[in-house]
Design an enzyme around this catalytic site. Structure first.
Site, mmCIF file in Angstrom:
data_model
loop_
_atom_site.group_PDB
_atom_site.id
_atom_site.type_symbol
_atom_site.label_atom_id
_atom_site.label_comp_id
_atom_site.label_asym_id
_atom_site.label_seq_id
_atom_site.Cartn_x
_atom_site.Cartn_y
_atom_site.Cartn_z
ATOM 1 N N HIS A 24 -2.332 10.331 -1.681
ATOM 2 C CA HIS A 24 -3.071 9.299 -0.954
ATOM 3 C C HIS A 24 -4.060 8.612 -1.902
ATOM 4 O O HIS A 24 -4.317 7.417 -1.802
ATOM 5 C CB HIS A 24 -3.794 9.989 0.214
ATOM 6 N N MET A 39 4.680 3.847 6.648
ATOM 7 C CA MET A 39 4.521 4.544 7.931
ATOM 8 C C MET A 39 3.968 3.633 9.033
ATOM 9 O O MET A 39 3.317 4.101 9.965
ATOM 10 C CB MET A 39 3.600 5.755 7.735
ATOM 11 N N SER A 40 4.219 2.348 8.905
ATOM 12 C CA SER A 40 3.675 1.423 9.921
ATOM 13 C C SER A 40 4.587 0.212 10.047
ATOM 14 O O SER A 40 5.736 0.228 9.615
ATOM 15 C CB SER A 40 2.273 0.963 9.493
ATOM 16 N N HIS A 57 -8.825 3.022 7.032
ATOM 17 C CA HIS A 57 -8.720 2.046 8.113
ATOM 18 C C HIS A 57 -9.996 2.044 8.960
ATOM 19 O O HIS A 57 -10.322 3.056 9.572
ATOM 20 C CB HIS A 57 -7.505 2.361 8.989
ATOM 21 N N HIS A 93 -1.771 4.387 13.734
ATOM 22 C CA HIS A 93 -0.441 4.824 13.305
ATOM 23 C C HIS A 93 0.154 5.843 14.285
ATOM 24 O O HIS A 93 -0.567 6.619 14.895
ATOM 25 C CB HIS A 93 -0.506 5.495 11.928
ATOM 26 N N SER A 101 -3.851 -0.552 4.294
ATOM 27 C CA SER A 101 -4.673 0.165 3.311
ATOM 28 C C SER A 101 -5.035 -0.745 2.143
ATOM 29 O O SER A 101 -4.173 -1.429 1.611
ATOM 30 C CB SER A 101 -3.899 1.345 2.732
ATOM 31 N N TYR A 107 1.680 8.485 13.359
ATOM 32 C CA TYR A 107 1.429 9.858 12.870
ATOM 33 C C TYR A 107 0.062 10.394 13.282
ATOM 34 O O TYR A 107 -0.206 11.581 13.158
ATOM 35 C CB TYR A 107 1.612 9.951 11.344
ATOM 36 N N GLU A 108 -0.818 9.512 13.761
ATOM 37 C CA GLU A 108 -2.128 9.987 14.217
ATOM 38 C C GLU A 108 -1.991 10.750 15.545
ATOM 39 O O GLU A 108 -2.950 11.336 16.025
ATOM 40 C CB GLU A 108 -3.094 8.817 14.366
ATOM 41 N N ASN A 138 2.954 2.760 -5.029
ATOM 42 C CA ASN A 138 3.487 3.904 -5.802
ATOM 43 C C ASN A 138 5.003 3.829 -5.763
ATOM 44 O O ASN A 138 5.552 3.152 -4.890
ATOM 45 C CB ASN A 138 3.028 5.232 -5.143
ATOM 46 N N ALA A 161 0.667 -0.793 2.898
ATOM 47 C CA ALA A 161 0.913 -0.157 1.598
ATOM 48 C C ALA A 161 2.270 0.530 1.734
ATOM 49 O O ALA A 161 2.578 1.072 2.793
ATOM 50 C CB ALA A 161 -0.170 0.868 1.319
#
Ligand code: HPA
Length: 277
Positions: free
Chosen positions: A248, A212-213, A62, A84, A31, A86-87, A236, A114
């Site tokens: 996000h 998450m990656s 992305h 990802h 990201s 989560y997709e 963050n 990120a």
């Protein structure tokens, strides 16, 4: 079970129809780093969904394509955006592009992402070299019948992120005035951000940043013997560390603000890897 290796060979053949050189270094842009792809010379773009066997990206930050070309004379294969877990894709699908890039010839890999800062010394906008990771919350991309052509059944993971590279990158970054953190990254399945209790648990485990990656990509890459460098942009502070909710939007905004230094650091990583050939 589908023959994954046959599928990978088909994906490879499809890419070879568009490509006339072997990439040396593969780079995954997380990201906020998508703009880096514009710096690639003699660029050939190839959307993932045009390669048989690869899944399409569904996240707004992305783009979802390969850019093959040159960066300061080095032949690179850039992933402008990643797929990802989560997709909704399987871990095998998530790591397909990484395996493909290795089969195309790339022996080195730069992973960027990120991440939320768990280490309280971090501040948003910081860049962190990944020293090690925890991937135990997510299935292994290596589960199932081992593909001997790719790597061993039980690969060693004691130094996923190359220590010599890290040392050299730290040195060059310091010379160029880029402040750099270093720490342990944990990959969560996502897509929800963590709870404060989860973050406290990860902190107790010695984790510095959460995302998450990346970790499963690094596992697939190490399985194939690639040399890896990982860089997180702390976008963050993780849940519960500050008295505000995560969004996000904040992740995107901080990634955008940090992108200049982030891009400089990726260039340093490319130069360092190239010199170390
Ligand atoms: N948690 C998980 N993934 C993230 C975060 C976070 O706080 N920030 C950016 N990606």
């Amino acid at each position: 079970m589908k023959d994954l290796y046959e599928e990978l060979k088909k994906s490879c053949s499809a890419v070879w129809e568009k490509l006339d050189f072997e990439p040396e270094i593969a780079i995954v842009l997380g990201s906020g780093l998508g703009g880096f792809a514009e710096e690639i010379e003699d660029a050939i773009a190839l959307p993932y969904d045009q390669v048989p066997g690869l899944a399409a990206c569904t996240v707004d930050t992305h783009v979802g394509q390969f850019i093959f070309g040159k960066l300061a004379g080095v032949r690179v294969a850039v992933m402008q955006g990643r797929i990802h877990y989560y997709e909704g894709y399987s871990v095998e699908q998530v790591v397909m592009p990484i395996r493909l890039l290795s089969m195309l010839g790339a022996e080195k890999l730069i992973l960027t992402n990120a991440a939320g800062g768990i280490n309280r010394k971090f501040i948003p906008g910081d860049l962190m070299l990944i020293r090690d990771h925890i991937a135990s919350l997510i299935p292994s991309p290596l589960r199932g019948t081992n593909i001997e052509e790719l790597g061993p059944r039980f690969p060693d993971m004691s130094e996923v992120y190359d220590a010599t590279l890290r040392e050299q990158i730290r040195k060059t970054a310091a010379e160029q005035g880029i402040e750099l953190r270093e720490g342990v990254y944990i990959q969560t399945p996502g897509p929800q951000y963590e709870t404060p209790a989860e973050i406290r648990a990860y902190a107790a485990l010695g984790v510095d940043a959460v995302g998450m990656s990346t970790a499963i990509e690094a596992i697939a890459a190490r399985h194939m013997g690639m040399t890896i460098c990982g860089i997180s942009c702390i976008t963050n502070m993780a849940a519960g560390i500050e008295a505000k909710k995560l969004s996000h939007e904040e992740v995107k905004q901080t990634a955008e603000k940090a992108s200049e230094n982030f891009e400089k650091l990726v260039r340093i990583a490319v130069d360092t890897m190239y010199e170390g050939r």
